[in-house]
Design an enzyme around this catalytic site. Structure first.
Site, PDB file in Angstrom:
ATOM      1  N   CYS A 705       0.785  -1.189  -0.110  1.00  0.00           N
ATOM      2  CA  CYS A 705      -0.061  -0.042   0.058  1.00  0.00           C
ATOM      3  C   CYS A 705       0.771   1.333   0.013  1.00  0.00           C
ATOM      4  O   CYS A 705       1.543   1.724  -0.909  1.00  0.00           O
ATOM      5  CB  CYS A 705      -1.138  -0.136   1.126  1.00  0.00           C
ATOM      6  SG  CYS A 705      -2.342   1.090   1.091  1.00  0.00           S
ATOM      7  N   HIS A 802      -3.850  -5.616   0.900  1.00  0.00           N
ATOM      8  CA  HIS A 802      -3.779  -5.856   2.024  1.00  0.00           C
ATOM      9  C   HIS A 802      -4.008  -7.497   2.460  1.00  0.00           C
ATOM     10  O   HIS A 802      -5.099  -7.803   1.977  1.00  0.00           O
ATOM     11  CB  HIS A 802      -4.565  -5.018   3.162  1.00  0.00           C
ATOM     12  CG  HIS A 802      -4.216  -3.719   3.218  1.00  0.00           C
ATOM     13  ND1 HIS A 802      -2.581  -3.192   3.844  1.00  0.00           N
ATOM     14  CD2 HIS A 802      -4.541  -2.555   2.834  1.00  0.00           C
ATOM     15  CE1 HIS A 802      -2.627  -1.860   3.560  1.00  0.00           C
ATOM     16  NE2 HIS A 802      -3.750  -1.473   3.022  1.00  0.00           N
TER      17      HIS A 802
END
Length: 868
Positions: A705, A802
C-alpha cells in the site's frame, strides 16, 4: 438394484417443492454474477446457440491455464465433475481392472468405476492401495461427506504409493474453493507437479459458482501421459456453448479480481460456525468440515424424517426442509445427516428446527429473541489505551457465541490506523473485524460506525458508516461529533435487533475528564444504551490499582454506578499475591474484581493501533530467515506482517534508522502509512531511503500500500490531499510506477490473480490472493500506464492488496524463495489461519478460566436458567 433405484439415490436436491433445501451443497450466494450476465445475454441472443460449440473448449482451457499457471493442453473439460469422473474410470479401464475409493466418499466414484467394468475396492487407509492392482484411486479434498482437508504431505504419500503401483490418483477438489487451506494445498501440488505425476485434479463450477444446472467440470492432468489418455477418451462437444460462455465469463471476472471468493468464504465460514455451535449445544457428534456443509449424527432425526432416496424431509412451523441422508455413504449409515450452509435466514430456520426437534428443552416461539426484542448489552472500558480491552471484548464475544448466543461487537468511535474493508466495500477498524471473527459473525460497518485515522499530530480522516467524509482538526471534530449520535444509535439499535448480546468496547479511558462533555464512546455511550460496564486495567505496566481506583474516583457518581466489575489484565506470577489488594480495592469502591487474566505468552492477534506497533515484532535467536520492517510515521495496517511473525523460524525486526537496516537480513518490508508524502520525507531525511535502496541492490524489498507507493518513482500530491501543501516529489525509484493522490479513496475487497512479474519476485506470478484495498492515490505503470495493483522489477515488489502475505501459497512461496536464496530447504510450518485459530482458542480458554463468566451473565441480566 434396478435403474429407478439407482436414480433415487442420486444426489442433487429434492424433486418436490421445499421451503429450504439443505440437501444440495451449492453456493449460498446463488449463481456467480458473471455467469448470470452471460446467461442473460444468451437468452437475449438465442441465435448464438445455433452453431456447434467449440468441441475442445479451447478458450476455456486457455483461461484455466492462466488461472493455474499451467499449459492449456493439461486440461480436459466435461459436463460437470460426474462426466470427468466417468472419463477417469474409462481411462483406468484401459490400464487395469480395479479402482480404489478412499472412504467415506461420494458414491459417483463407485458408480463410474462400475460403468467402466472396474472392480471397486473401498479403502480407509492408503496402504490398502498396495497390491490392489488399481488403475485409479479416488480421493476428495475436502472430502465428501465429512468436509475434511487432506494435508499436502498426506496427498504426497498417497500419490507416491499410486506411482509405485502404476495407478492414477484422481483428486476431487470440487469443494476446495470453500477452503483457503484446501486451495493452498492444491496450488502447492500444481507448483510441485514433478513430484505428483500420478495426480489428476478434478474440479467443477457446480458448487462454488452456483452453476449446478449448467454442468461444467474439468480435469487438470499433471503428466502428459494422463492428459493424452483423457483427451483420447473425451467426448467432443461435451460442454454446450451457453455453459462455455458462462464458465468463461466467471474465469475472466475472477482473473481481474472480484469479491466473490472472499464473500463466499466469509459467509460460509461464519454460518458454518453457527450451525456447528447449534449442533454442539445439542450434544451431537459432527464433522470438522472445511467445506460448505456439515455432517452430524442423530438417530432421533432419522426417526422424524420422511425419506425420498438420498433426501430427507422434515416439517417445522409449517415449512418443509430437506436435508441429505448419509445412508448411501459407506461406513456412515442412516443415522448420519449432511446439511449444507445456506443464507443466514435459511440457516436460522435450520438451527431453530434442529433445536426444537432434538433438544429436550422446548424452543422459544419464532420471532422471539431469548431476551425480548432488544439485545442484552455489556460494555468493556479501559483505564488507558492499550489496556487490553479489545482482546477482552474479543474473548467475551467468542465465549458468548460458544455458549449459543448471537453476538456482535460494537465500538461507536475508533481511532486507529489499522482498518479493513467489509464485503460491501465499507471501511472499519481492524479490532472490530477481529472481534466479529471471534464470534463467527460477518464484519459489518455497523459494528464501528465512526473511524478516525490520524494523518498528522492534529488532524484525522473522519470515516462515517464506512465512508470518508473529510479530514478534520481535533477542535473541529469535537463540534462535529455531536451530529454523529443519531448515526451511532441507528447502527447500534440495528445490531441490537438482530442479536442476543452486544459487547461494546470503549476508547482510551472514561477518566479523561477533559473529553467527558459530548462523549460518545465511553460513559456517554454507556448512558445512551444503558450498558453495565467492566473496567479493565493493565497490571503488566504497573500501577494497576491506582489506575482502577483513580478511574473510578474521577468519573461521576452516576457513572460509578455503571461500573459492575474490575478486570486485572496481563498478570504474570502467583495470583494469590493479589488477594489482599483486590479485597482492599473492593472495600474502597464497592466494586468486585471479576477476575485476573494472565499474560498470554505467544498470543498473536491483530493489534488495534500504532500504540501496539512495537509489540508485534518477534526477534528470534538463530532464525533461518530475518525480515526487517521499516517503521514509518503514521504506520497503518501493519497487521500485514503478522503472517511472518507466526512462523517459528522467521525473525521480524523493526528499523527506525539506517543503522538498524542490517544488510545481513533476508528481506525488507515497507508497510502502509496514512501519509505517504510525509513518510517519504522521513525516509529521505532520516537516511532510511538510501539504506533501503542499497539493500535492494542485492536483496528483496517488498512494499504494501503506502509502502508500495514509496517504492515507486513519482508521488504527485498536486491536490495536497495528503494533508500538506501541494507537492510532486520522487519516491525511492525501485519500481516503475507513478502515484497521483486525489480526493478519491479506493475501498474494495476481492480476489486477485497475480499477473506475470519480473525479477526476484517472479515466483509470485499466477498465485491467487484474497484481501482488500484501502488507499488514497492511484498508481499507474510509468511506461504505458494501466492500473498497477501489483508491480515487480529487479529485487523490488509492491502491491495494494492488504492481507497478501496471509495467503498460504504466497507466504510459502516468499519464505521458500528466501530460504532457497540462502541454499536452505524450507522447513514445514503451520499456516497463519491455523495459528490464528489456536490464538483464538488460547484467548477464549484463558479468559473463560480467569473471569467469573456466570457473574458477567448476571450483570447483563441473563439468569443461569436462560444461559443453560
Amino acid at each position: 438394484m434396478n435403474e429407478n433405484d439407482e436414480r433415487t439415490n442420486l444426489h442433487g436436491g429434492p424433486r418436490v417443492f421445499v421451503d429450504a433445501d439443505f440437501s444440495a451443497s451449492v453456493s449460498p450466494l446463488g449463481i456467480h454474477p458473471a455467469a448470470a450476465e452471460a446467461l442473460h445475454s444468451a437468452a437475449l441472443h438465442p441465435g448464438s446457440c445455433c452453431p456447434y460449440p467449440d468441441p475442445d473448449c479451447s478458450a476455456l482451457r486457455a483461461l484455466l491455464a492462466g488461472r493455474w499457471g499451467c499449459d492449456a493442453s493439461d486440461f480436459v473439460c466435461g459436463a460437470g465433475a460426474a462426466d470427468v469422473i466417468l472419463l477417469s474410470a474409462l481411462v483406468a479401464s484401459s490400464r487395469s481392472a480395479c479402482a480404489v475409493v478412499m472412504e467415506p466418499a461420494f458414491s459417483e466414484y463407485g458408480r463410474a468405476a462400475s460403468c467402466a467394468s472396474l472392480r471397486v475396492v473401498h479403502a480407509r487407509d492408503a496402504e490398502e492401495i498396495r497390491g490392489s492392482g488399481a488403475g485409479v484411486v479416488y480421493l476428495a479434498s475436502p472430502s465428501n461427506p465429512l468436509g475434511e482437508v487432506s494435508p499436502f504431505d498426506e496427498i504426497r504419500r498417497i500419490s507416491g504409493i499410486c506411482e509405485e503401483e502404476g495407478a492414477m490418483l484422481v483428486l476431487d477438489s470440487c469443494f476446495s474453493m470453500f477452503s483457503e487451506e484446501a486451495e493452498s494445498v492444491l496450488r502447492r501440488i500444481v507448483r510441485s507437479r514433478g513430484e505428483f505425476p500420478s495426480v489428476v485434479i478434478v474440479d467443477a463450477f457446480t458448487k462454488f459458482y452456483g452453476m449446478a444446472g449448467l454442468r461444467f467440470g474439468y480435469a487438470l492432468c499433471l503428466s502428459e501421459r494422463n492428459a493424452k489418455a483423457f483427451r483420447a477418451f473425451s467426448r467432443p462437444w461435451a460442454v454446450g456453448s451457453v455453459t462455455q460462455s458462462c464458465a468463461g465469463a466467471v474465469l475472466r471476472a475472477e482473473s481481474h479480481g472480484s469479491s466473490w471468493v472472499s464473500r463466499m468464504r466469509s459467509l460460509v465460514s461464519s454460518e458454518r460456525a453457527r450451525i456447528c455451535r447449534a449442533l454442539d449445544s445439542l450434544g451431537l457428534w459432527r464433522s470438522e468440515s472445511r467445506a460448505n456443509f456439515v455432517v452430524f449424527r442423530s438417530r432421533r432425526l432419522s426417526e422424524l424424517c420422511a425419506a425420498d432416496g438420498a433426501v430427507e424431509f422434515v416439517e417445522f412451523r409449517g415449512k418443509k426442509i430437506s436435508i441429505r441422508s448419509c445412508s448411501t455413504f459407506r461406513s456412515l449409515g442412516p443415522d448420519f445427516h449432511r446439511v449444507s450452509v445456506r443464507s443466514p435466514e435459511e440457516n436460522s430456520l435450520l438451527i431453530d428446527a434442529l433445536t426444537s426437534l432434538l433438544s429436550p428443552v422446548p424452543l422459544l416461539q419464532p420471532a422471539e429473541k431469548p431476551f425480548g426484542k432488544r439485545a442484552k448489552v455489556l460494555m468493556v472500558q479501559g483505564t488507558m489505551s492499550d489496556a487490553g480491552k479489545s482482546l477482552v471484548v474479543a474473548a467475551l464475544c467468542r465465549i458468548f457465541a460458544k455458549d449459543g448466543f448471537r453476538v456482535a461487537p460494537f465500538k461507536s468511535q475508533n481511532m486507529a490506523l489499522n482498518s479493513g474493508v467489509t464485503a460491501d466495500g465499507k471501511e472499519m477498524g481492524r479490532a472490530q473485524i477481529l472481534q466479529a471473527e471471534a464470534c463467527a459473525a460477518l464484519p459489518d460497518v455497523r459494528m464501528n460506525p465512526i473511524l478516525l485515522k490520524p494523518t498528522s499530530d492534529s488532524k484525522s480522516q473522519v470515516i462515517v458508516c464506512g465512508e470518508a467524509v473529510g479530514d478534520m482538526r481535533a477542535a473541529d471534530y469535537f463540534s462535529f461529533r455531536k451530529t454523529l449520535v443519531p448515526k451511532i444509535m441507528e447502527a447500534f439499535e440495528s445490531l441490537a435487533s438482530e442479536n442476543d448480546i452486544i459487547v461494546i468496547e470503549g476508547a482510551g479511558s472514561p477518566a479523561e475528564i477533559n473529553l467527558r462533555e459530548g462523549d460518545i464512546v465511553n460513559m456517554g455511550l454507556a448512558e445512551l444504551v444503558d450498558a453495565p460496564v467492566l473496567l479493565v486495567g493493565d497490571i503488566d505496566r504497573g500501577g494497576v490499582f491506582a489506575s482502577l481506583y483513580g478511574t473510578y474516583a474521577l468519573v461521576g457518581e452516576k457513572e460509578r454506578g455503571r461500573i459492575k466489575g474490575f478486570v486485572v489484565n496481563k498478570f504474570r506470577g502467583d495470583i494469590s499475591l493479589l488477594s489482599g489488594a483486590l479485597s482492599q480495592l473492593e472495600n474502597l469502591t464497592g466494586v468486585r474484581t471479576l477476575g485476573v487474566v494472565p499474560f498470554m505468552k505467544g498470543l498473536s492477534l491483530d493489534a488495534e493501533d500504532s500504540l501496539s506497533f512495537g509489540s508485534i515484532f518477534v526477534r528470534r535467536s538463530a532464525p533461518l530467515i530475518r525480515i526487517i520492517v521499516i517503521a514509518l510515521p503514521f504506520v497503518s495496517n501493519f497487521t500485514d506482517i503478522a503472517a511472518f511473525t507466526s512462523v517459528p523460524f522467521v525473525s521480524v525486526e523493526k528499523a527506525e534508522s539506517p543503522s538498524e537496516v542490517d544488510f545481513g537480513a533476508d528481506m525488507i518490508v515497507v508497510p502502509g502509512t496514512k501519509n505517504t508524502v510525509r513518510a517519504m520525507e522521513f525516509m529521505e531525511e532520516s537516511g532510511l531511503g538510501g539504506a533501503v535502496r542499497r539493500f535492494a541492490e542485492k536483496k528483496p524489498v517488498a512494499g504494501i500500500c503506502g509502502g508500495y507507493q514509496i517504492l515507486g518513482r513519482v508521488l504527485d500530491d498536486s491536490a495536497a490531499s495528503e494533508g500538506g501543501r501541494p507537492s510532486v516529489r520522487n519516491g525511492l525509484g525501485l519500481l516503475p510506477v507513478d502515484t497521483v493522490f486525489g480526493t478519491k479513496k479506493t475501498l474494495s475487497r476481492g480476489e486477485w490473480i497475480v499477473p506475470p512479474l519480473d525479477g526476484f519476485f517472479s515466483f509470485l506470478s499466477s498465485l491467487r490472493a484474497t484481501g482488500y484495498e484501502v488507499h488514497q492515490g492511484a498508481s499507474v505503470f510509468s511506461r504505458g500506464g494501466g492500473n498497477a495493483v501489483f508491480c515487480a522489477e529487479g529485487n523490488a515488489f509492491g502491491t495494494y492488496v492488504h492481507g497478501f502475505f496471509d495467503e498460504p501459497a504466497v507466504l510459502r512461496a516468499v519464505l521458500g524463495s528466501l530460504a532457497s536464496a540462502k541454499g536452505c530447504a524450507l522447513p514445514p510450518f503451520e499456516e497463519p489461519a491455523s495459528v490464528r485459530e489456536k490464538n483464538f482458542r488460547l484467548l477464549e480458554e484463558s479468559v473463560r478460566a480467569s473471569l467469573d463468566i456466570g457473574a458477567i451473565y448476571e450483570i447483563m441480566g441473563i439468569s443461569r436458567e436462560e444461559k443453560s
